[in-house]
Structure formats: C-alpha cells, structure tokens
Design a protein around this motif. Structure first.
Motif, PDB file in Angstrom:
ATOM      1  N   THR A  83      35.150  37.946  42.289  1.00 25.05           N
ATOM      2  CA  THR A  83      34.562  37.051  43.430  1.00 25.05           C
ATOM      3  C   THR A  83      34.272  35.677  43.051  1.00 25.05           C
ATOM      4  N   ASP A  84      34.840  34.850  42.189  1.00 25.95           N
ATOM      5  CA  ASP A  84      34.917  33.511  41.311  1.00 25.95           C
ATOM      6  C   ASP A  84      35.634  33.139  40.511  1.00 25.95           C
ATOM      7  N   HIS A 133      36.472  43.072  35.762  1.00 26.41           N
ATOM      8  CA  HIS A 133      36.497  42.949  36.973  1.00 26.41           C
ATOM      9  C   HIS A 133      37.221  43.714  37.161  1.00 26.41           C
ATOM     10  N   ALA A 134      36.321  45.302  36.776  1.00 24.64           N
ATOM     11  CA  ALA A 134      37.602  45.884  37.157  1.00 24.64           C
ATOM     12  C   ALA A 134      37.698  46.650  38.998  1.00 24.64           C
ATOM     13  N   ALA A 185      42.982  34.392  41.596  1.00 23.32           N
ATOM     14  CA  ALA A 185      42.384  34.535  43.270  1.00 23.32           C
ATOM     15  C   ALA A 185      43.411  35.993  43.673  1.00 23.32           C
ATOM     16  N   ALA A 186      45.258  35.512  43.651  1.00 21.97           N
ATOM     17  CA  ALA A 186      45.956  36.236  43.224  1.00 21.97           C
ATOM     18  C   ALA A 186      46.056  38.062  42.603  1.00 21.97           C
ATOM     19  N   ALA A 187      45.141  38.083  41.755  1.00 23.80           N
ATOM     20  CA  ALA A 187      45.188  39.962  41.085  1.00 23.80           C
ATOM     21  C   ALA A 187      44.144  39.704  42.041  1.00 23.80           C
ATOM     22  N   ALA A 188      42.842  39.487  42.736  1.00 24.14           N
ATOM     23  CA  ALA A 188      42.005  39.848  43.521  1.00 24.14           C
ATOM     24  C   ALA A 188      42.587  40.073  44.737  1.00 24.14           C
TER      25      ALA A 188
END
Length: 201
Positions: free
Chosen positions: A150-151, A199-200, A139-142
């Motif tokens: 997304t999940d 997840h690029a 989540a932090a990386a996103a």
C-alpha cells in the motif's frame, strides 16, 4: 585533450584523498598531504575544490553516482521485481559497507562539529537517492501482483532496514569486516523472504 588530462588529474586527486582519509582519518587529512600524494600543487586542489569539505563532498557524490548506476543496472536487467530485489541486495551491501563508504561515513562523523556538511551530502546523494529507486521497484511488484504494497516508500525503507540493519554502523566503527559474497547473498535472500511474508500477495 586538455579536458581528458584534467579529468585524469581530478581522478588522481580523489584517489589520493581516499587514501589519506583511510590512513589518517578526517581531522588529520590535510589538503597539503593529498596534493603531495596526487603529485599536484596545493594551489590546484584549492582552485578545483575550494576546501577539504568540498573535496570530500565530491568523493561522496562520485561514490553515490556509482551506487545509483549499479542499482539502476540491476533493476534494468530483471523483468521480475522480486528477482531484481534478490540481485540488488548484495550490490547494495557492497556499496554501503565498502571501504570508500566506510571512510566517508567516518569523515562525516568527524565533520559534525566543524561544518556538518558531509553528513548532509551523504544523506542527499546516498539513502535519499537510492530510496526512490527501491520505491519504484516495490510499486512495480505491487502492479505485477507479486506483492501487496500500500505504501511502496515505506516498503523500501523496511527492506533497507532488514537488509542492512546495524551492519553499516558496525563497519564504520571497525568491529566487522566487509561481508563476503556468501554472507551478502544470505542477507539478501533473508530480507526478500521477510518482505514476501510482510507483503504477501
């Protein structure tokens, strides 16, 4: 002083329990033998732990606590989530493939048709406790724009599967040794590289 002495005695009993478990296996590991190894009375073991399942459950909890602390420490030291993930991989491999984890996994398999409690304890304090930490990392990386996720929980689950694969079960059945530092680092880098592709940003 009394609390300190009791803590040392409990630690000695748990260490003896690991030794007996590793040497004799779950079914043959008796409270009497553990008491003898720990130089404690059988009555003390039953007073403090109740039965064999509870004693080994305490070992599971201790091992899981150590795992969580190592993971939390690795996460806290890196501001970049992907750097943390790279450092985290070898730590996680060491935790789930170490001698203690292997002994406990074998014990859980041996307990399936007795009480079935050890497997549930391992799941509760192991993967179920570690997955939220990894979920937070993804989540932090996103949020940081490092990955498109997304999940985060699904990403964490995928990462564990890429990193560990069937290594844990192969360790449990005794067909592969504990991965060395180089192998663990290689597996970690490969898993992170795969996650970057999946997840690029």
């Amino acid at each position: 002083m009394a609390d300190s002495y009791a803590a040392r005695r409990r630690a000695a009993i748990k260490e003896a329990a690991f030794e007996v478990l590793a040497e004799k296996g779950y079914k043959a590991a008796s409270m009497l033998e553990i008491a003898r190894r720990a130089k404690a009375s059988n009555e003390t073991l039953y007073k403090w732990f109740g039965n064999k399942q509870t004693l080994f459950g305490a070992l599971v909890e201790d091992n899981a606590k150590e795992a969580r602390e190592l993971l939390q420490s690795a996460l806290a030291e890196d501001h970049d989530p992907l750097d943390a993930l790279t450092r985290l991989g070898p730590v996680l491999i060491g935790i789930v493939c170490g001698e203690k984890a292997v002994a406990l996994n074998r014990a859980a398999a041996g307990d399936v048709f007795e009480t079935g409690t050890l497997g549930k304890t391992i799941a509760q304090h192991g993967r179920n406790a570690i997955l939220p930490l990894l979920t937070n990392l993804f989540a932090a990386a996103a949020r940081a724009g490092k990955m498109t996720v997304t999940d985060p929980q699904e990403a964490a689950d995928t990462y564990i599967n890429l990193l560990i694969g069937d290594l844990q079960i192969r360790r449990a059945i005794g067909v592969t040794p504990i991965p060395g530092e180089s192998e663990a680092a290689t597996r970690s880098a490969r898993a992170v590289a795969a996650m970057r592709v999946l997840h690029a940003a």
